[in-house]
Design an enzyme around this catalytic site. Sequence first.
Site, PDB file in Angstrom:
ATOM      1  N   GLY A 181       6.560  -1.794   6.419  1.00  0.00           N
ATOM      2  CA  GLY A 181       8.077  -2.251   6.393  1.00  0.00           C
ATOM      3  C   GLY A 181       9.106  -1.486   7.288  1.00  0.00           C
ATOM      4  O   GLY A 181       8.832  -0.232   7.493  1.00  0.00           O
ATOM      5  N   GLU A 182      10.298  -1.770   7.778  1.00  0.00           N
ATOM      6  CA  GLU A 182      11.286  -1.203   8.402  1.00  0.00           C
ATOM      7  C   GLU A 182      12.424  -0.752   7.281  1.00  0.00           C
ATOM      8  O   GLU A 182      13.156  -1.957   6.620  1.00  0.00           O
ATOM      9  CB  GLU A 182      11.919  -2.064   9.193  1.00  0.00           C
ATOM     10  CG  GLU A 182      13.434  -1.553   9.619  1.00  0.00           C
ATOM     11  CD  GLU A 182      13.378  -0.059  10.412  1.00  0.00           C
ATOM     12  OE1 GLU A 182      14.211   0.496   9.811  1.00  0.00           O
ATOM     13  OE2 GLU A 182      12.499   0.188  11.194  1.00  0.00           O
ATOM     14  N   SER A 224      11.943   6.983   7.928  1.00  0.00           N
ATOM     15  CA  SER A 224      11.359   6.556   9.475  1.00  0.00           C
ATOM     16  C   SER A 224      12.130   4.965   9.754  1.00  0.00           C
ATOM     17  O   SER A 224      11.733   4.036   8.974  1.00  0.00           O
ATOM     18  CB  SER A 224      10.012   6.535   9.457  1.00  0.00           C
ATOM     19  OG  SER A 224       9.617   6.215  10.779  1.00  0.00           O
ATOM     20  N   SER A 268      11.177   5.834  15.268  1.00  0.00           N
ATOM     21  CA  SER A 268       9.852   5.271  15.963  1.00  0.00           C
ATOM     22  C   SER A 268      10.357   4.957  17.522  1.00  0.00           C
ATOM     23  O   SER A 268      10.720   3.854  17.625  1.00  0.00           O
ATOM     24  CB  SER A 268       9.438   4.163  15.353  1.00  0.00           C
ATOM     25  OG  SER A 268       8.872   4.504  14.153  1.00  0.00           O
ATOM     26  N   LEU A 269      10.237   6.256  18.363  1.00  0.00           N
ATOM     27  CA  LEU A 269      10.567   5.903  19.609  1.00  0.00           C
ATOM     28  C   LEU A 269       9.643   5.168  20.530  1.00  0.00           C
ATOM     29  O   LEU A 269       9.578   4.248  21.053  1.00  0.00           O
ATOM     30  CB  LEU A 269      10.932   7.369  20.254  1.00  0.00           C
ATOM     31  CG  LEU A 269      11.692   7.241  21.608  1.00  0.00           C
ATOM     32  CD1 LEU A 269      13.040   6.456  21.543  1.00  0.00           C
ATOM     33  CD2 LEU A 269      12.076   8.817  22.115  1.00  0.00           C
ATOM     34  N   HIS A 270       8.462   6.142  20.685  1.00  0.00           N
ATOM     35  CA  HIS A 270       7.013   5.623  21.323  1.00  0.00           C
ATOM     36  C   HIS A 270       7.221   5.500  22.868  1.00  0.00           C
ATOM     37  O   HIS A 270       6.206   4.882  23.676  1.00  0.00           O
ATOM     38  CB  HIS A 270       6.699   4.285  20.710  1.00  0.00           C
ATOM     39  CG  HIS A 270       6.628   4.451  19.044  1.00  0.00           C
ATOM     40  ND1 HIS A 270       5.691   5.785  18.737  1.00  0.00           N
ATOM     41  CD2 HIS A 270       7.236   3.626  18.196  1.00  0.00           C
ATOM     42  CE1 HIS A 270       5.924   5.268  17.356  1.00  0.00           C
ATOM     43  NE2 HIS A 270       6.627   4.551  16.906  1.00  0.00           N
ATOM     44  N   CYS A 297       6.430  -6.525   7.535  1.00  0.00           N
ATOM     45  CA  CYS A 297       7.352  -5.899   7.994  1.00  0.00           C
ATOM     46  C   CYS A 297       7.964  -7.115   9.033  1.00  0.00           C
ATOM     47  O   CYS A 297       7.222  -7.895   9.555  1.00  0.00           O
ATOM     48  CB  CYS A 297       6.736  -4.821   9.222  1.00  0.00           C
ATOM     49  SG  CYS A 297       8.306  -4.043   9.986  1.00  0.00           S
ATOM     50  N   CYS A 303       1.103  -1.805  15.782  1.00  0.00           N
ATOM     51  CA  CYS A 303       1.304  -1.319  14.200  1.00  0.00           C
ATOM     52  C   CYS A 303       0.449  -2.896  13.669  1.00  0.00           C
ATOM     53  O   CYS A 303       0.818  -3.673  13.706  1.00  0.00           O
ATOM     54  CB  CYS A 303       2.627  -1.359  13.902  1.00  0.00           C
ATOM     55  SG  CYS A 303       2.612  -1.225  11.996  1.00  0.00           S
ATOM     56  N   CYS A 331      -1.586   6.155   9.920  1.00  0.00           N
ATOM     57  CA  CYS A 331      -0.327   5.535  10.279  1.00  0.00           C
ATOM     58  C   CYS A 331      -0.566   4.639  11.276  1.00  0.00           C
ATOM     59  O   CYS A 331      -1.368   4.443  12.251  1.00  0.00           O
ATOM     60  CB  CYS A 331       0.304   6.821  11.464  1.00  0.00           C
ATOM     61  SG  CYS A 331       1.905   6.221  12.078  1.00  0.00           S
ATOM     62  N   CYS A 339       3.263   8.594   1.301  1.00  0.00           N
ATOM     63  CA  CYS A 339       3.986   7.585   2.264  1.00  0.00           C
ATOM     64  C   CYS A 339       4.178   6.397   1.428  1.00  0.00           C
ATOM     65  O   CYS A 339       3.022   5.413   1.042  1.00  0.00           O
ATOM     66  CB  CYS A 339       2.956   7.232   3.582  1.00  0.00           C
ATOM     67  SG  CYS A 339       3.392   6.158   4.634  1.00  0.00           S
ATOM     68  N   GLU A 368       0.866  -1.147   0.197  1.00  0.00           N
ATOM     69  CA  GLU A 368       0.086  -0.004  -0.017  1.00  0.00           C
ATOM     70  C   GLU A 368       0.939   1.360  -0.112  1.00  0.00           C
ATOM     71  O   GLU A 368       1.860   1.384   0.654  1.00  0.00           O
ATOM     72  CB  GLU A 368      -0.917  -0.027   1.026  1.00  0.00           C
ATOM     73  CG  GLU A 368      -1.981  -1.064   1.195  1.00  0.00           C
ATOM     74  CD  GLU A 368      -2.932  -1.047   2.326  1.00  0.00           C
ATOM     75  OE1 GLU A 368      -4.076  -1.614   2.089  1.00  0.00           O
ATOM     76  OE2 GLU A 368      -2.773  -0.414   3.319  1.00  0.00           O
ATOM     77  N   CYS A 371       6.147  -4.628  16.105  1.00  0.00           N
ATOM     78  CA  CYS A 371       5.750  -3.441  16.855  1.00  0.00           C
ATOM     79  C   CYS A 371       4.095  -3.849  17.426  1.00  0.00           C
ATOM     80  O   CYS A 371       3.403  -3.998  16.540  1.00  0.00           O
ATOM     81  CB  CYS A 371       5.981  -2.087  16.302  1.00  0.00           C
ATOM     82  SG  CYS A 371       7.622  -1.796  15.916  1.00  0.00           S
ATOM     83  N   ASN A 379      -4.041   4.644  15.875  1.00  0.00           N
ATOM     84  CA  ASN A 379      -5.150   4.572  15.047  1.00  0.00           C
ATOM     85  C   ASN A 379      -5.382   2.843  15.222  1.00  0.00           C
ATOM     86  O   ASN A 379      -4.612   1.994  15.236  1.00  0.00           O
ATOM     87  CB  ASN A 379      -4.773   4.723  13.426  1.00  0.00           C
ATOM     88  CG  ASN A 379      -4.315   6.042  13.600  1.00  0.00           C
ATOM     89  OD1 ASN A 379      -5.360   6.953  13.498  1.00  0.00           O
ATOM     90  ND2 ASN A 379      -3.103   6.533  12.920  1.00  0.00           N
TER      91      ASN A 379
END
Length: 361
Positions: free
Chosen positions: A161-162, A193, A215-217, A109, A116, A335, A102, A89, A113, A292
Amino acid sequence: MNLLGLDRKGLEGFFAEMGEKPFRASQILKWVHGRGVTDFEAMTDLSKALRARLADEAEVRVPEAVMDQNSEDGTRKWLLRLDGSNAIEAVLIPEKNRETLCISSQVGCALECSFCSTGYQGFNRNLSTAEIIGQLWYVNRILEREGEGRQVTNVVFMGMGEPLLNFKNVVPASELMKDDHAYGLSKRRVTLSTSGVIPYLDRLTEVSDVSLAVSLHAPNDELRNELVPINRKYPIAELLAACRRYIADKPHRSITWEYVMLDGVNDTDAHARELVDLLGDIPSKVNLIPFNPFPEAPYRRSSDARIRAFARILSDAGLVATTRKTRGDDIDGACGQLVGKVADRTRRQEKRARREQVTGA
């Protein structure tokens, strides 16, 4: 050979093997990426002999969309078919004077996480450079056909993906995005990212100057281990050190820290103060992302009031803090919601179902 996936250096090598001059690379970049031409016969500044040889030895293979969805807020999502049963996507987010695309770098991935949706779907493979840049090529062609003078102005590697786990294909794709004869995007308008794959982040420091989002979070290792499991391998202190190295020789650059807001998990005043202390001396922008939801998610979105209070603590401490506006959630284009179609080689969903059976969760 699919020329769509070759950056300037790759094209120069390709033409050198054909006995052609390096300037042929610029010609192809202009035709394929600048003008969207895929038929060698239409590339009129190439000799007839070269056009015929290219038709025999190369191609320009572009993506095919199998779904095109429009959100009420103007966001637009495409499902692009790859080989076999895989699809990815890409999401276009229009704003005033900006069209942000994006894009995805992997089918699914490889990380998991917990907040996600992409990670829940599993992982199949890395995208090729052609499949990565093809997302930008395709969307620009759509915008051209629909008129109104629109084109993609910003690209973010924030889709499926990373990116750093597909280093060898992501880097040439980002170089194509910045090439003046291709898309001509500035280094500040291409953002990668990452969750923090430190060996590749250090390699990126040596070869690229794109903008970096992390991506800390979470403000501590204990919590981040739960939310972003790769933290167990590359803990926060090592990640911060790598980020300092990335911007060390880049004047006026900063790191964007992505922080998803999870109700009662990472959104307290104490977490905000801990984040302030953590980022300390690093030039930073903190992007707070309202969570989300997706069907399997074990979390809820923080309230608007809680997000505002969290942001206020960061701002009062001198950090630049913004709250990302949720876009495209009615088409699952926001996201953390991208899923595509993944022939999962990790059997992640099957393993999760077995664990839940055993634990009774």
